[in-house]
Design a protein around this motif. Structure first.
Motif, mmCIF file in Angstrom:
data_model
loop_
_atom_site.group_PDB
_atom_site.id
_atom_site.type_symbol
_atom_site.label_atom_id
_atom_site.label_comp_id
_atom_site.label_asym_id
_atom_site.label_seq_id
_atom_site.Cartn_x
_atom_site.Cartn_y
_atom_site.Cartn_z
ATOM 1 N N VAL A 109 0.833 -1.200 0.000
ATOM 2 C CA VAL A 109 0.000 0.000 0.000
ATOM 3 C C VAL A 109 0.872 1.255 0.000
ATOM 4 C CG1 VAL A 109 -1.710 1.315 1.314
ATOM 5 C CG2 VAL A 109 -1.949 -1.152 1.091
ATOM 6 N N TYR A 130 1.731 2.092 -3.490
ATOM 7 C CA TYR A 130 0.631 2.688 -4.251
ATOM 8 C C TYR A 130 0.409 4.149 -3.865
ATOM 9 C CZ TYR A 130 -0.662 -2.099 -5.605
ATOM 10 O OH TYR A 130 -0.669 -3.367 -6.117
ATOM 11 N N LEU A 169 -5.042 -7.219 -3.583
ATOM 12 C CA LEU A 169 -4.059 -6.170 -3.354
ATOM 13 C C LEU A 169 -3.198 -5.902 -4.583
ATOM 14 C CD1 LEU A 169 -3.347 -4.364 -0.961
ATOM 15 C CD2 LEU A 169 -1.686 -6.067 -0.223
ATOM 16 N N LEU A 203 -2.989 -4.820 -8.293
ATOM 17 C CA LEU A 203 -3.847 -4.076 -9.222
ATOM 18 C C LEU A 203 -3.963 -4.727 -10.588
ATOM 19 C CD1 LEU A 203 -2.916 -0.351 -8.434
ATOM 20 C CD2 LEU A 203 -5.016 -1.568 -7.875
ATOM 21 N N ARG A 240 -7.182 -6.475 -11.222
ATOM 22 C CA ARG A 240 -8.300 -5.625 -11.669
ATOM 23 C C ARG A 240 -8.315 -5.534 -13.187
ATOM 24 N NH1 ARG A 240 -11.872 -3.510 -13.426
ATOM 25 N NH2 ARG A 240 -13.066 -1.676 -12.758
ATOM 26 N N TRP A 260 -5.338 3.743 -6.366
ATOM 27 C CA TRP A 260 -5.538 3.135 -5.047
ATOM 28 C C TRP A 260 -5.774 4.240 -4.027
ATOM 29 C CZ3 TRP A 260 -5.709 -2.045 -3.777
ATOM 30 C CH2 TRP A 260 -5.760 -2.346 -2.422
ATOM 31 N N THR A 261 -6.848 4.113 -3.224
ATOM 32 C CA THR A 261 -7.198 5.155 -2.255
ATOM 33 C C THR A 261 -7.247 4.656 -0.816
ATOM 34 O OG1 THR A 261 -9.560 4.740 -2.617
ATOM 35 C CG2 THR A 261 -8.523 6.467 -3.960
#
Length: 373
Positions: free
Chosen positions: A161, A164, A292, A294, A297, A338-339
């Motif tokens: 994270v 990102y 986790l 990406l 996606r 990613w937020t």
């Protein structure tokens, strides 16, 4: 001569309030009608004239004129006894339906439907539907998930994270993974095309014409995808894909690779290759945490928009379709932003862990490594 009706005497504030109710968009129609009646009476119009103008009974005009004289403005919002929609079921009945939905199951089945619950509770299916909607209950839907039991979950989560949300300077972040066993399915009959009033169709049965494996790397900053199809997904193919990444991004810029814990990624030959190419920096997501990465996606976009509804007569045809989708994507790439922060993810997973522990104690504990004999 008919007896004339005196005009209603209204205060200026009452007149303004009545005009506001008449012109307001959200005023109920009954209240607006009552307000028009009183305004007409204040102008000195007779009850017969008002009744003809508003298309109501004369006795209705007389009734509201008299009620306004006695009770004032508030009386215009009152509903006469016996009028209006009355609640059919009380709070206790609604609570019993909600509890039955959450805590019980129909006999021999896994979830309730509107009709099954209506028959069980002795109400209509529309009542059940309204209660479910008001309480945001959706028994017909289910989502898949798996809570990671990785002993180093927090450490790996923070690492990925952090990449990102705060990518390193003078470096690139690539999400790398393979989509294995993509089937080249050929439908037994051609599908019917889309037309007005009918969606496109496809046969339920198919013929398998082989499989392929797609190795892909998603550039987090720009959303561009580099991919290559291979027959298998062994460490040999992964080394060939790493070599291509080395060629796609020439120079000494560091490449941070986000990968899962698949054995191919940690093969001794792969580790040796990465050691010789120090510009590659590996970051591993926790086990059972593919969400986790990406690039997963993007795999979803590929499946939904190109593979699932198409028909392929050979593996070569499938690989050509994948290449076309990838080329179209890279013409106008859209990065996935990613937020979620580490704190928000940990808080959500803590609630999930507490619930699972109540259902089956010990099911969320980290897996212990098996000791080698």
């Amino acid at each position: 001569m008919p007896k004339s009706t005196p005009a209603l005497q209204l205060k200026e504030s009452d007149l303004q309030q009545l005009r506001q109710w008449v012109s307001a968009f959200g005023t109920p129609q009954q209240v607006a009608l009552h307000s028009r009646t009183i305004l007409a009476a204040a102008e000195g119009q007779s009850d017969n004239r008002i009744a003809q103008r508003l298309n109501v009974n004369r006795k209705t005009v007389t009734l509201w004129r008299g009620r306004f004289n006695e009770e004032g403005l508030d009386s215009l919002w009152e509903v006469a006894p016996g009028r209006g929609r009355k609640p059919t079921y009380g709070t206790e009945k609604i609570e019993s339906i909600v509890k039955a939905t959450l805590r019980t199951k129909p006999k021999g089945m896994t979830q309730w439907s509107c009709r099954l619950m209506a028959a069980s509770q002795g109400v209509s299916k529309s009542t059940i539907n309204n209660i479910w909607q008001s309480h945001n209950l959706k028994p017909h839907r289910v989502k898949t998930f798996k809570l990671s039991r990785d002993a180093k979950f927090l450490e790996k989560l923070t690492d990925v994270v952090g990449l990102y949300l705060n990518p390193p300077q003078q470096a690139m972040v690539l999400c790398v993974d393979e989509k294995s066993q993509i089937q080249a399915l050929d439908r037994t009959q051609p599908g019917l095309p889309l037309k007005k009033g009918r969606c496109g169709t496809m046969t339920h049965d198919y013929k398998r014409n082989g499989t392929t494996t797609l190795f892909a790397a998603l550039e987090v900053l720009q959303g561009r995808v580099i991919g290559q199809c291979y027959e298998g997904h062994r460490h040999q193919e992964f080394l060939r894909f790493l070599t291509r990444l080395d060629q796609e991004f020439p120079g000494d810029i560091h490449l941070h690779l986000v990968m899962d814990n698949y054995g191919t990624h940690k093969h001794p030959r792969v580790r040796s290759w990465l050691k010789r190419h120090s510009r590659f920096v590996c970051h591993f997501v926790p086990t059972s945490s593919s969400w986790l990465n990406l690039v997963e996606r993007w795999f979803g976009e590929l499946t939904r928009k190109r593979i699932r509804r198409d028909s392929f007569i050979s593996v070569e045809d499938l690989e050509r379709a994948i290449g076309e989708f990838m080329a179209a994507w890279n013409e106008n790439p859209k990065p996935f932003v990613w937020t979620a922060t580490v704190e928000s993810i940990v808080e959500k997973l803590s609630r999930c862990r507490q619930t699972l522990e109540k259902i089956q104690p010990g099911c969320t504990l980290p897996r212990s490594r098996k000791k080698k004999k």
